[in-house]
Scaffold this motif. Structure first.
Motif, PDB file in Angstrom:
ATOM      1  N   THR A 314     -49.005  25.526  31.961  1.00  0.00           N
ATOM      2  CA  THR A 314     -48.986  26.744  32.772  1.00  0.00           C
ATOM      3  C   THR A 314     -50.193  26.801  33.690  1.00  0.00           C
ATOM      4  N   ARG A 315     -51.362  26.411  33.187  1.00  0.00           N
ATOM      5  CA  ARG A 315     -52.553  26.390  34.036  1.00  0.00           C
ATOM      6  C   ARG A 315     -52.377  25.372  35.158  1.00  0.00           C
ATOM      7  N   MET A 316     -51.725  24.263  34.873  1.00  0.00           N
ATOM      8  CA  MET A 316     -51.450  23.266  35.910  1.00  0.00           C
ATOM      9  C   MET A 316     -50.513  23.841  36.967  1.00  0.00           C
ATOM     10  N   LEU A 317     -49.550  24.651  36.522  1.00  0.00           N
ATOM     11  CA  LEU A 317     -48.566  25.219  37.445  1.00  0.00           C
ATOM     12  C   LEU A 317     -49.218  26.181  38.428  1.00  0.00           C
ATOM     13  N   TYR A 318     -50.236  26.895  37.977  1.00  0.00           N
ATOM     14  CA  TYR A 318     -50.835  27.951  38.800  1.00  0.00           C
ATOM     15  C   TYR A 318     -52.287  27.631  39.177  1.00  0.00           C
ATOM     16  N   GLU A 319     -52.595  26.381  39.370  1.00  0.00           N
ATOM     17  CA  GLU A 319     -53.971  26.024  39.729  1.00  0.00           C
ATOM     18  C   GLU A 319     -54.404  26.617  41.067  1.00  0.00           C
ATOM     19  N   HIS A 320     -53.440  26.967  41.914  1.00  0.00           N
ATOM     20  CA  HIS A 320     -53.798  27.511  43.224  1.00  0.00           C
ATOM     21  C   HIS A 320     -54.343  28.930  43.135  1.00  0.00           C
ATOM     22  N   ILE A 321     -54.205  29.602  41.980  1.00  0.00           N
ATOM     23  CA  ILE A 321     -54.761  30.952  41.843  1.00  0.00           C
ATOM     24  C   ILE A 321     -55.753  31.015  40.687  1.00  0.00           C
ATOM     25  N   GLY A 322     -56.398  29.933  40.407  1.00  0.00           N
ATOM     26  CA  GLY A 322     -57.398  29.940  39.364  1.00  0.00           C
ATOM     27  C   GLY A 322     -58.072  28.598  39.256  1.00  0.00           C
ATOM     28  N   PRO A 323     -58.960  28.450  38.304  1.00  0.00           N
ATOM     29  CA  PRO A 323     -59.667  27.178  38.149  1.00  0.00           C
ATOM     30  C   PRO A 323     -58.709  26.074  37.727  1.00  0.00           C
ATOM     31  N   PRO A 324     -59.001  24.830  38.064  1.00  0.00           N
ATOM     32  CA  PRO A 324     -58.135  23.714  37.644  1.00  0.00           C
ATOM     33  C   PRO A 324     -58.170  23.533  36.138  1.00  0.00           C
ATOM     34  N   CYS A 325     -57.120  22.922  35.633  1.00  0.00           N
ATOM     35  CA  CYS A 325     -57.018  22.678  34.194  1.00  0.00           C
ATOM     36  C   CYS A 325     -58.163  21.760  33.749  1.00  0.00           C
ATOM     37  N   ASN A 326     -58.902  22.189  32.735  1.00  0.00           N
ATOM     38  CA  ASN A 326     -60.018  21.383  32.264  1.00  0.00           C
ATOM     39  C   ASN A 326     -59.735  20.701  30.929  1.00  0.00           C
ATOM     40  N   CYS A 327     -58.442  20.676  30.534  1.00  0.00           N
ATOM     41  CA  CYS A 327     -58.084  19.936  29.326  1.00  0.00           C
ATOM     42  C   CYS A 327     -58.215  18.443  29.619  1.00  0.00           C
ATOM     43  N   PRO A 328     -58.990  17.712  28.834  1.00  0.00           N
ATOM     44  CA  PRO A 328     -59.194  16.286  29.154  1.00  0.00           C
ATOM     45  C   PRO A 328     -57.930  15.449  29.023  1.00  0.00           C
ATOM     46  N   ARG A 329     -56.933  15.925  28.284  1.00  0.00           N
ATOM     47  CA  ARG A 329     -55.702  15.151  28.092  1.00  0.00           C
ATOM     48  C   ARG A 329     -54.606  15.607  29.062  1.00  0.00           C
ATOM     49  N   CYS A 330     -54.294  16.905  29.056  1.00  0.00           N
ATOM     50  CA  CYS A 330     -53.189  17.401  29.890  1.00  0.00           C
ATOM     51  C   CYS A 330     -53.488  17.281  31.379  1.00  0.00           C
ATOM     52  N   SER A 331     -54.739  17.399  31.754  1.00  0.00           N
ATOM     53  CA  SER A 331     -55.093  17.337  33.176  1.00  0.00           C
ATOM     54  C   SER A 331     -54.819  15.959  33.775  1.00  0.00           C
ATOM     55  N   GLN A 332     -54.586  14.950  32.940  1.00  0.00           N
ATOM     56  CA  GLN A 332     -54.300  13.607  33.435  1.00  0.00           C
ATOM     57  C   GLN A 332     -52.801  13.414  33.711  1.00  0.00           C
ATOM     58  N   LYS A 333     -51.994  14.416  33.414  1.00  0.00           N
ATOM     59  CA  LYS A 333     -50.551  14.307  33.604  1.00  0.00           C
ATOM     60  C   LYS A 333     -50.095  15.281  34.682  1.00  0.00           C
ATOM     61  N   SER A 334     -48.878  15.076  35.175  1.00  0.00           N
ATOM     62  CA  SER A 334     -48.332  16.002  36.155  1.00  0.00           C
ATOM     63  C   SER A 334     -47.767  17.225  35.450  1.00  0.00           C
ATOM     64  N   THR A 335     -47.625  18.314  36.188  1.00  0.00           N
ATOM     65  CA  THR A 335     -47.073  19.544  35.620  1.00  0.00           C
ATOM     66  C   THR A 335     -45.667  19.305  35.094  1.00  0.00           C
ATOM     67  N   ALA A 336     -44.834  18.634  35.885  1.00  0.00           N
ATOM     68  CA  ALA A 336     -43.455  18.378  35.462  1.00  0.00           C
ATOM     69  C   ALA A 336     -43.431  17.533  34.192  1.00  0.00           C
ATOM     70  N   GLU A 337     -44.286  16.523  34.122  1.00  0.00           N
ATOM     71  CA  GLU A 337     -44.333  15.658  32.939  1.00  0.00           C
ATOM     72  C   GLU A 337     -44.664  16.468  31.692  1.00  0.00           C
ATOM     73  N   LEU A 338     -45.595  17.396  31.813  1.00  0.00           N
ATOM     74  CA  LEU A 338     -45.998  18.206  30.661  1.00  0.00           C
ATOM     75  C   LEU A 338     -44.853  19.095  30.175  1.00  0.00           C
ATOM     76  N   PHE A 339     -44.203  19.801  31.097  1.00  0.00           N
ATOM     77  CA  PHE A 339     -43.131  20.712  30.694  1.00  0.00           C
ATOM     78  C   PHE A 339     -41.934  19.947  30.126  1.00  0.00           C
ATOM     79  N   VAL A 340     -41.570  18.856  30.765  1.00  0.00           N
ATOM     80  CA  VAL A 340     -40.443  18.063  30.265  1.00  0.00           C
ATOM     81  C   VAL A 340     -40.761  17.521  28.874  1.00  0.00           C
TER      82      VAL A 340
END
Length: 883
Positions: A314-340
Motif C-alpha cells: 500500500t505504501r508503494m501504491l501511494y508513494e506520490h503522497i508520502g515518503p517512499p517505502c523504506n522496507c528493505p525487502r518490499c521496496s526492491q519489488k514492484s507494487t504489482a508484484e507485491l499485491f499479486v
C-alpha cells in the motif's frame, strides 16, 4: 428554542440493537397475500416427483414449492400436472430450462442448483394473477454472474465502537425463513468478517483465544447456508499493520517478530512485510488453519489496501503522497508484484483444503480521480493479476456525473450513478476475472432505509456488467442488503438472457407481487429512478448527507456553528448542527444542491401520486403496505433534505444581506413539522425505517421524532419573534464589529501579527490570498474557512514547505508554498476557487495558525470525522478583507 428541550432531545435513549423488531419479521416468511382463484392448468394440482438420491430437487426448494402451492390453493397430488425433472449434462452450473405446457412442467438442469433456480421461477409463474387460461411458457436461463454475494443485514460489524462479533455471541443471524428469501433472490454467497489474529499462530501464542467456539459457529453457519445453495465467504482486510489502532496487530507483536515489520511510518506504526519468510508463513498458517477446520467455505474476499489492510504494498501504491517505502525487502519489488504475491499466497493456502474456493482481491478506496498517479499502478496490477482470481474494484468510483453542466467526481459507492467508471472498465479489459463491488438495496446516499426502489438503475448497471467477463458481484457493504425488490432485481439480472428492454424487465419484476397493478409499479419505479439519478453526486453528501437523518435534525434560526453528524457511525449524543456546507464540501453550492433536490422531490412525488392510491386496495396485504410506506418515507426524507437546505440558504442570505426571509422560513418549519409527524407514524408501523446497519443503530425513531416536533414548534414560538438584525449574536456571526485580523491590500501595507514567538502577515495579490509566516524550522498548520458553514481547510507544511495532507476532495490545486530568502514560508490560496460559495466578495474569512507548538488560538478539537477532520470552528479568528 428552549435549552432544556434541546438537552432533553440530546439525552434521548437512542434505540439500539436490542430493539430490532424487524429481526423477528425476518425469522418468518414474508406476510403477503397471494392471488386467489383459478391458476390455469394447475388448479387441479401438481404431481411432484418422488425424492431421489442422485438427481432431485434440493430439500429446501421442494419445501418452498409446497409452501407456495399451499398459499395459492394448489394441491400436491398424483392427478395434478406432473413436474418432470430431466438431467442435462450439457447445461452449466445453475443453468436451467423450464418448459411449462398445458399438460406438464419439464425442468432440465445439470445439477441441484439449476433445479433450485428453475423451481423458484416456477413459483413466480404460480403467483401470476388468477386465470382459467392454461399457462404456456418456455424459459432458458444461464448464470452470467456466477457469484452474487451479500451479507446479513443485522449481524454486527465486528469493529468499533460496538465491536460485536457474530461468531462469538449466541444469536442466530441466519434463520431459515431469511435464508429462504435470500435464496429466492438468487443470492448464493454471504460474507462474514474474520481477523487472522483470531487464528492460532506459532509466532504469537496469545492469538486465537476462543477460536474453537468461533469456528464451530462458523461451521454451523456454513452448513445451514449450504442447504439453500449459499456459500459463506470469509471477509478479510489482511495483512494488518502494527500500530495502536484497534484493528491493527499490536505494536508488541511487531517487536516480538521484527522481520514482519516492513515500512516504518514512526515508532508505533509499521506496515506488514509480506516479503519476509516470517510474514509469509504467518499468512499461510493462519489461512490454512481456518480452511482446514471449517469445511465448505466459498472462499475469501480480501481488501488488499486501505481500510485496515496495511501491507508494504500500500505504501508503494501511494508513494506520490508520502515518503517512499523504506522496507528493505518490499521496496526492491514492484507494487504489482507485491499485491499479486499476497493474492497467490492466500489462495494457495485456501485451496490446499478447498480446491474450488474463490479468491477476490478488493482494491477499496473511496476517493479516486481520473488520471491519479496510482491509476497506472492499478493497470499494471490488472495486467499481472492471476487468471483464476477475481480482481474487485468499486463499480462507480472515479466516474464523472454531469450535473447542472458540471462534471462531478463519483466517489465511494453509488446507486444513483449508473457506471461503470472508466477505471473499472479499463481494469475489466486488462484482467481475466474482473469483479464488481456494487450497492444493490441502498447505498451511501440514503442508508437509513432498507431499500431504495429504483430497479431501473440496476437494469442499466447489470446490462453494462454483462458485456464484460465479470463473474462476481459483491452486492453490499454493511448496508444495501435487505431482502426485497432490489435484491430480486439483481438476482434476475445476473442471469442471461436479460429482458429485451428496461420496461419489459420492470413489468416482469412487478408482476408476481403486484399482479394487474404491475403497470402502475413500472411507472412509479421509473419516476423514482429519474429522481434518484439527480442525487447530488458528492462524497460529503453521502457520508454526512441529510437524506439519512435530516428528518430528525433540530433547526437553528440563531447560528450555533455546530457540526453535521456522520451517518456511518453511531454516536450517542450526536445530533444535527447547522454547518450545512459540510455535506456539500466545495463540490456543490447551496443553490446547486437545492436545484438537484428539487428535481429529486419532483420526480419522487410524481411516483408517489401513482402508488399511494393503491393503499386502499392492499389494506390486508402487509408486505405491499410496507412497500408503499417505504416509498412514502423516502419521499419525506427527500423533502426534508430540501427544506433543510432552503432554510439555511435563506438564513445565511438574511443575516449577511440584512433582508428578511422569516415568512418563507416559517412555512418551511410548518411543512417540516407535518413531515416529522407523518414520519413518526410510518416508523411506528415499520421498525426497519431509520435503522442504519453500518452505524448499528437508529438515526431516527418515533420518540426522537416526537421530541423534534416539540423543538420545531418552540422554534416558531420563541426564536422567530425575537429575531432581529441588531442582536449582538447576529452581528457577531456576520463578522460585524468583531475583533480579528486584517488582510492587507499588498504585502507592503500588511500588518505584522505575533503568533507565539514568531510572526505572520496576510495580504492580497490580486485574487490570491497570501499568508507569510516567519516559521524558521517549525512545521506549519493553517486552518482556513473560506466560507461560513463550509468545511475548514487544513494546510499542513513541514519546514521545507512540503504539503503533508491531501487537498479538499473536489478542488483543483488551489494553493502553493514557497520559501523566501528571509526563511519565511508563504502560503498562497486562490480565492477564485471559493468565490461561488462565499456570501459576497469581501465577506470575512476565518482562520487559525499553528507554528510548531505555538498557536494563534489553542486547538480544542472535535471528535474526528472522515474527510472533515477534527477542526473546531470556535478556535477560528476573523480575517477581514479590505475592499
Amino acid at each position: 428554542m428552549n435549552k432544556q428541550s434541546l438537552q432533553d432531545y440530546i439525552s434521548l435513549n437512542r434505540a439500539g440493537r436490542r430493539t430490532l423488531k424487524f429481526v423477528a419479521e425476518l425469522r418468518e416468511h414474508e406476510k403477503r397475500l397471494y392471488p386467489s382463484g383459478p391458476c390455469g392448468q394447475f388448479s387441479a394440482g401438481i404431481a411432484l416427483p418422488e425424492c431421489q438420491s442422485e438427481f432431485d430437487l434440493p430439500a429446501t426448494a421442494r419445501k418452498s414449492l409446497l409452501r407456495i402451492m399451499a398459499a395459492r390453493g394448489i394441491p400436491a397430488c398424483e392427478k395434478g400436472i406432473p413436474l418432470l425433472l430431466q438431467r442435462d449434462p450439457a447445461l452449466e452450473h445453475e443453468e436451467f430450462i423450464l418448459d411449462i405446457s398445458p399438460t406438464a412442467v419439464r425442468l432440465s438442469a445439470a445439477e441441484g442448483e439449476g433445479l433450485r433456480r428453475g423451481v423458484y421461477l416456477l413459483e413466480e409463474q404460480l403467483c401470476r394473477p388468477a386465470s382459467t387460461t392454461p399457462l404456456q411458457a418456455y424459459f432458458h436461463r444461464q448464470a452470467k454472474l456466477h457469484w452474487r454475494i451479500s451479507r446479513c443485514f443485522f449481524s454486527p460489524t465486528c469493529r468499533p465502537p460496538h465491536s460485536g462479533d457474530e461468531l462469538i455471541d449466541e444469536q442466530d443471524y441466519y434463520p431459515e425463513a431469511y435464508l429462504d428469501r435470500l435464496a429466492h433472490e438468487n443470492i448464493n454467497g454471504l460474507w462474514i468478517t474474520l481477523y487472522l489474529q483470531d487464528m492460532p499462530s506459532r509466532f504469537f501464542p496469545e492469538h486465537g483465544q476462543g477460536v474453537e467456539k468461533r469456528l464451530a459457529k462458523l461451521q454451523a453457519t456454513v452448513d445451514k447456508c449450504a442447504r439453500y445453495g449459499i456459500k459463506c465467504f470469509v471477509f478479510l482486510a489482511e495483512p494488518k499493520g502494527f500500530s495502536n489502532s484497534s484493528l491493527a496487530l499490536p505494536v508488541s507483536d511487531g517487536e516480538h517478530v521484527p522481520a514482519m515489520r516492513g515500512h516504518q511510518y514512526n515508532a508505533t506504526h509499521s506496515s506488514f512485510c509480506t516479503s519476509s519468510p516470517e510474514g509469509r508463513e504467518y499468512l499461510r498458517e493462519s489461512i490454512e488453519y481456518l480452511f482446514s477446520r471449517v469445511r465448505g467455505l466459498g472462499g475469501i474476499i480480501n481488501i488488499m489496501c486501505l481500510e485496515s489492510s496495511d501491507p508494504c504494498a500500500t505504501r508503494m501504491l501511494y508513494e506520490h503522497i508520502g515518503p517512499p517505502c523504506n522496507c528493505p525487502r518490499c521496496s526492491q519489488k514492484s507494487t504489482a508484484e507485491l499485491f499479486v504475491d499476497i493474492a497467490r499466497l492466500m489462495t494457495e493456502a485456501m485451496r490446499k483444503y478447498e480446491p474450488e474456493a474463490q479468491f477476490a482481491g478488493w482494491f477499496y478506496f473511496a476517493c479516486f480521480w481520473k488520471d491519479e498517479p496510482e491509476q497506472q499502478q492499478f493497470m499494471r496490477i490488472a495486467e499481472q493479476w492471476p487468471d483464476d482470481l477475481h480482481l474487485m474494484f468499486n463499480f462507480e468510483v472515479g466516474g464523472l456525473s454531469n450535473q447542472l453542466g458540471t462534471d462531478r467526481p463519483v466517489l465511494d459507492y453509488s446507486l444513483s450513478f449508473i457506471g461503470p467508471s472508466e477505471l473499472w472498465s479499463e481494469v475489466a479489459r486488462r484482467c481475466a476475472l474482473p469483479a464488481a463491488k456494487l450497492q444493490v438495496s441502498c447505498s451511501h446516499e440514503d442508508a437509513s432505509v432498507p431499500i431504495i426502489p429504483v430497479p431501473d438503475n440496476l437494469y442499466r448497471k447489470y446490462h453494462a456488467i454483462q458485456q464484460t467477463s465479470c463473474r462476481m458481484v459483491m452486492q453490499c457493504w454493511y448496508f444495501g442488503n435487505y431482502p426485497g425488490i432490489m435484491n430480486r432485481a439483481a438476482g434476475r439480472l445476473s442471469f442471461a438472457p436479460l429482458p429485451a428492454s428496461e420496461e419489459e424487465f420492470l413489468h416482469e419484476l412487478a408482476l408476481p407481487e403486484w399482479g394487474t397493478d404491475a403497470p402502475a409499479l413500472v411507472a412509479a419505479w421509473q419516476a423514482f429512478g429519474e429522481g434518484y439519478r439527480a442525487f447530488p453526486e458528492n462524497l460529503n453528501f453521502k457520508w454526512f448527507g441529510p437524506l439519512h437523518q435530516s428528518i430528525a435534525f433540530p433547526w437553528y434560526l440563531f447560528p450555533v456553528d455546530q457540526p453535521l453528524p456522520p451517518s456511518y457511525i453511531f454516536r450517542e449524543n450526536s445530533i444535527g448542527g447547522d454547518r450545512i456546507g459540510e455535506c456539500l464540501d466545495y463540490t456543490h453550492t447551496l443553490p446547486e444542491a437545492i436545484t438537484l433536490l428539487q428535481q429529486m422531490d419532483k420526480h419522487w412525488y410524481h411516483g408517489l401520486k401513482i402508488l399511494l392510491p393503491l393503499r386502499e386496495k392492499y389494506l390486508h396485504d402487509q408486505a405491499r403496505l410496507a412497500d408503499l410506506a417505504l416509498a412514502e418515507c423516502i419521499g419525506l426524507q427527500i423533502r426534508s433534505s430540501l427544506n433543510l437546505l432552503r432554510f439555511y440558504f435563506l438564513r445565511e442570505d438574511m443575516i449577511h444581506h440584512r433582508r428578511s426571509h422569516l415568512p418563507e422560513m416559517r412555512c418551511l418549519v410548518l411543512d417540516e413539522i407535518a413531515a416529522t409527524k407523518r414520519m413518526r407514524e410510518l416508523c411506528q408501523q415499520d421498525s426497519r425505517l431509520g435503522y442504519h446497519s453500518e452505524a448499528e443503530g437508529y438515526l431516527f425513531f418515533p420518540e426522537q421524532l416526537a421530541a423534534r416536533e416539540k423543538l420545531l414548534q418552540e422554534l416558531l414560538e420563541q426564536d422567530f419573534p425575537r429575531f432581529s438584525f441588531d442582536l449582538p449574536e447576529i452581528r457577531a456571526y456576520a463578522g460585524e464589529n468583531c475583533p480579528g485580523y486584517l488582510c492587507g491590500r499588498t504585502r507592503q501595507d500588511a500588518t505584522t501579527y505575533p503568533c507565539g514567538e514568531t510572526w505572520f502577515r496576510v495580504y492580497r495579490n490580486q485574487e490570491q490570498l497570501c499568508f507569510e509566516i516567519a516559521n524558521g524550522q517549525d512545521d506549519v498548520w493553517l486552518e482556513l474557512e473560506p466560507c461560513r458553514l463550509f468545511p475548514i481547510l487544513n494546510a499542513r507544511f513541514d519546514h521545507q514547505g512540503r504539503n503533508q495532507v491531501f487537498r479538499p476532495l473536489t478542488l483543483p490545486q488551489y494553493w502553493s508554498a514557497e520559501r523566501t530568502s528571509e526563511n519565511s514560508l508563504i502560503l498562497t490560496f486562490n480565492l477564485q476557487h471559493f468565490a461561488p460559495f462565499r456570501q459576497y466578495p469581501t465577506a470575512p474569512l476565518r482562520f487559525n495558525l499553528h507554528c510548531g507548538n505555538q498557536h494563534l488560538n489553542p486547538p480544542h478539537p472535535w471528535p474526528g470525522r472522515l474527510l472533515l477532520g477534527n477542526n473546531n470552528p470556535a478556535d477560528l479568528s476573523f480575517l477581514h478583507l479590505q475592499p
